[in-house]
Design a protein around this motif. Sequence first.
Motif, short mmCIF file in Angstrom:
data_model
loop_
_atom_site.label_atom_id
_atom_site.label_comp_id
_atom_site.label_asym_id
_atom_site.label_seq_id
_atom_site.Cartn_x
_atom_site.Cartn_y
_atom_site.Cartn_z
N PHE A 154 -25.63 -62.25 -41.52
CA PHE A 154 -26.05 -61.50 -40.34
C PHE A 154 -27.54 -61.76 -40.10
CE2 PHE A 154 -22.36 -59.21 -41.98
CZ PHE A 154 -21.58 -59.13 -40.84
N ASP A 155 -27.83 -62.38 -38.96
CA ASP A 155 -29.20 -62.83 -38.70
C ASP A 155 -30.11 -61.68 -38.31
OD1 ASP A 155 -28.57 -62.26 -36.04
OD2 ASP A 155 -28.42 -64.36 -35.43
N ARG A 156 -31.38 -62.05 -38.04
CA ARG A 156 -32.38 -61.03 -37.75
C ARG A 156 -32.07 -60.28 -36.46
NH1 ARG A 156 -34.97 -57.23 -39.81
NH2 ARG A 156 -37.04 -56.77 -38.96
N VAL A 157 -31.51 -60.94 -35.49
CA VAL A 157 -31.16 -60.25 -34.23
C VAL A 157 -30.10 -59.19 -34.50
CG1 VAL A 157 -30.26 -60.53 -31.90
CG2 VAL A 157 -31.77 -62.26 -32.84
N PHE A 158 -29.09 -59.54 -35.30
CA PHE A 158 -28.07 -58.56 -35.65
C PHE A 158 -28.70 -57.39 -36.38
CE2 PHE A 158 -25.21 -56.50 -38.56
CZ PHE A 158 -24.06 -56.29 -37.81
N GLN A 159 -29.59 -57.67 -37.32
CA GLN A 159 -30.21 -56.59 -38.08
C GLN A 159 -31.01 -55.65 -37.18
OE1 GLN A 159 -32.09 -57.81 -41.86
NE2 GLN A 159 -31.03 -59.76 -41.64
N ARG A 160 -31.72 -56.20 -36.23
CA ARG A 160 -32.46 -55.35 -35.29
C ARG A 160 -31.49 -54.58 -34.39
NH1 ARG A 160 -37.99 -56.05 -34.74
NH2 ARG A 160 -37.94 -55.37 -32.56
N MET A 161 -30.41 -55.21 -33.99
CA MET A 161 -29.40 -54.53 -33.19
C MET A 161 -28.82 -53.34 -33.96
SD MET A 161 -25.71 -55.98 -31.87
CE MET A 161 -24.97 -55.81 -33.51
N TRP A 162 -28.46 -53.56 -35.21
CA TRP A 162 -27.82 -52.50 -36.00
C TRP A 162 -28.82 -51.39 -36.31
CZ3 TRP A 162 -22.69 -52.88 -36.21
CH2 TRP A 162 -21.99 -51.98 -37.01
N ASP A 163 -30.06 -51.78 -36.58
CA ASP A 163 -31.10 -50.79 -36.83
C ASP A 163 -31.32 -49.92 -35.60
OD1 ASP A 163 -33.17 -49.56 -38.40
OD2 ASP A 163 -34.64 -50.72 -37.28
N LEU A 164 -31.34 -50.55 -34.42
CA LEU A 164 -31.50 -49.79 -33.18
C LEU A 164 -30.31 -48.89 -32.95
CD1 LEU A 164 -33.14 -49.24 -30.60
CD2 LEU A 164 -31.92 -51.15 -29.52
N TYR A 165 -29.10 -49.37 -33.22
CA TYR A 165 -27.89 -48.55 -33.06
C TYR A 165 -27.97 -47.31 -33.93
CZ TYR A 165 -23.29 -47.41 -35.16
OH TYR A 165 -22.22 -46.78 -35.74
N LEU A 166 -28.33 -47.46 -35.21
CA LEU A 166 -28.39 -46.30 -36.10
C LEU A 166 -29.52 -45.35 -35.69
CD1 LEU A 166 -27.80 -48.11 -39.53
CD2 LEU A 166 -26.16 -46.71 -38.25
N ALA A 167 -30.67 -45.90 -35.32
CA ALA A 167 -31.79 -45.05 -34.90
C ALA A 167 -31.48 -44.35 -33.58
CB ALA A 167 -33.06 -45.89 -34.77
N TYR A 168 -30.90 -45.08 -32.64
CA TYR A 168 -30.51 -44.53 -31.34
C TYR A 168 -29.53 -43.37 -31.51
CZ TYR A 168 -28.18 -44.79 -26.69
OH TYR A 168 -27.63 -44.52 -25.46
N SER A 169 -28.58 -43.54 -32.41
CA SER A 169 -27.58 -42.49 -32.66
C SER A 169 -28.23 -41.29 -33.32
CB SER A 169 -26.45 -43.04 -33.53
OG SER A 169 -25.82 -44.14 -32.91
N GLU A 170 -29.08 -41.52 -34.31
CA GLU A 170 -29.77 -40.41 -34.96
C GLU A 170 -30.60 -39.62 -33.95
OE1 GLU A 170 -33.18 -39.49 -38.35
OE2 GLU A 170 -32.15 -41.44 -38.38
N ALA A 171 -31.29 -40.34 -33.08
CA ALA A 171 -32.11 -39.68 -32.06
C ALA A 171 -31.26 -38.82 -31.14
CB ALA A 171 -32.88 -40.73 -31.25
N GLY A 172 -30.06 -39.29 -30.82
CA GLY A 172 -29.17 -38.51 -29.98
C GLY A 172 -28.85 -37.16 -30.56
N PHE A 173 -28.64 -37.12 -31.88
CA PHE A 173 -28.33 -35.84 -32.53
C PHE A 173 -29.59 -35.01 -32.76
CE2 PHE A 173 -24.60 -38.41 -33.58
CZ PHE A 173 -23.59 -37.52 -33.26
N ARG A 174 -30.71 -35.65 -33.08
CA ARG A 174 -31.94 -34.90 -33.31
C ARG A 174 -32.42 -34.23 -32.02
NH1 ARG A 174 -32.81 -34.84 -38.42
NH2 ARG A 174 -32.63 -36.74 -39.67
N SER A 175 -32.16 -34.87 -30.89
CA SER A 175 -32.59 -34.33 -29.60
C SER A 175 -31.64 -33.28 -29.05
CB SER A 175 -32.71 -35.46 -28.58
OG SER A 175 -31.44 -36.00 -28.28
#
Length: 443
Positions: free
Chosen positions: A397-418
């Motif tokens: 899994f290349d760097r673009v995938f890693q950034r995509m997955w990191d954004l997905y997890l952070a984006y989801s966490e933010a949804g619940f924190r907000s």
Amino acid sequence: MTLSLPPSAVHAGHVPVDPQRWPDVARLPRASAARTAVARLLVERALARLPLRIRAGGTGGLLAGPRDSGDSSEPTLTLHDPEAFHRRIGADGLIGFGESYMAGEWDADDLVGVLTVLARHVDDLVPAPLRRLRGAWVRRRPETDLNTPDGARENIQRHYDLSNDLFALFLDPGLSYSSAVFDPLPHASEVLTDTAFTAAQHHKIDRLLDLADTGPGTELLEIGTGWGELAIRAAARGARVRTVTLSEEQLVLARRRAALAGVADRVSVERIDYRHVRGRYDAVVSVEMIEAVGAEFWPDYFTALRRLLAPGGRIALQAITMPHERMLATARTHTWISKYVFPGGLIPSPEALAHESAAAGLRITHDTGYGDHYAETLHQWRARFRHNDASVAALGFDRVFQRMWDLYLAYSEAGFRSGYLDVRQLRLTAAGDTETETGGKTS
């Protein structure tokens, strides 16, 4: 004049991008200079009103936010390539925002913090008069993403069949890919041991099995196997479990795990669409499955739940929810999440759950929310994912995938924190059944 980059172009300072694998990340979208300028104006005005710091990359200075030199609690968004950032947003809205992150055109010192601020102010980002023009730049969901029986199988494969080894790198050892329920919630920034994290996932599972009155001799159907942890735990209570999935990767591993747990004689794992399941069951459990069903097929889903329920039986659901008006706005929109992470999915509102279940002849008798627990679950997953970045890369899994997955997890966490998102555990019964309720709606 419109500008576009050749498919292989990768700007200095960006992450390496494979144009074959990530064509829309490797090249900038076609967008007029005027549209990009308007996007820049709107974005800069919106961000300037938020508790964020916006900085230019490199040695650039502060573009927006408090200008004092002392410590500040505001998270910082750093623009490495403002032109590309605004152009992508001007052409593709929030899809462009996500693709810009994948391309390395912006970063954040606290990604969850930045995204939480944006989620809390989502309704204020676009001026009210311009919201009516939303259809001019948002995309409609592709027809190919519809969760027909064939489409659902393909959509599930695009996410859950990525690699069992990938999911094992950030989930708990029980491989539960849904919100845990902690007792108590961990301290801020604490990363739990595997044992403690699995205990929180088991706490979630046990609450669901209790809602479904699962015990010795219970005939239980699980819609959405995951990697088998709930089925194994139900079998350990003495239940006979039939669990269904559309993922080949999950099917193979769930069967193996049931055998290793010594419950293969009480757990049947099948690859079959929920619409094709037949029989009657004392208990039906489905954990964060409805988000992958698609609004067009919610009637099918709840009708199947009612049809599969034996007289006097119980249904236990765990479902992510969003506000109803936001759900309606999202329903036909092609988003970054639907493009890259969960094709065909839609998070329902509590009102949609109540309406669709009632229309199928079901009633909700218990409803409890755990939004802060999902935020913490996502924090745990993201900490593990980032810690194992070398192992993720070793899986291909290349760097673009890693950034995509990191954004997905952070984006989801933010949804619940907000508070933009919630997760709820519900018990449903047939509308004609009578029972002594042990819990009402709580949050």
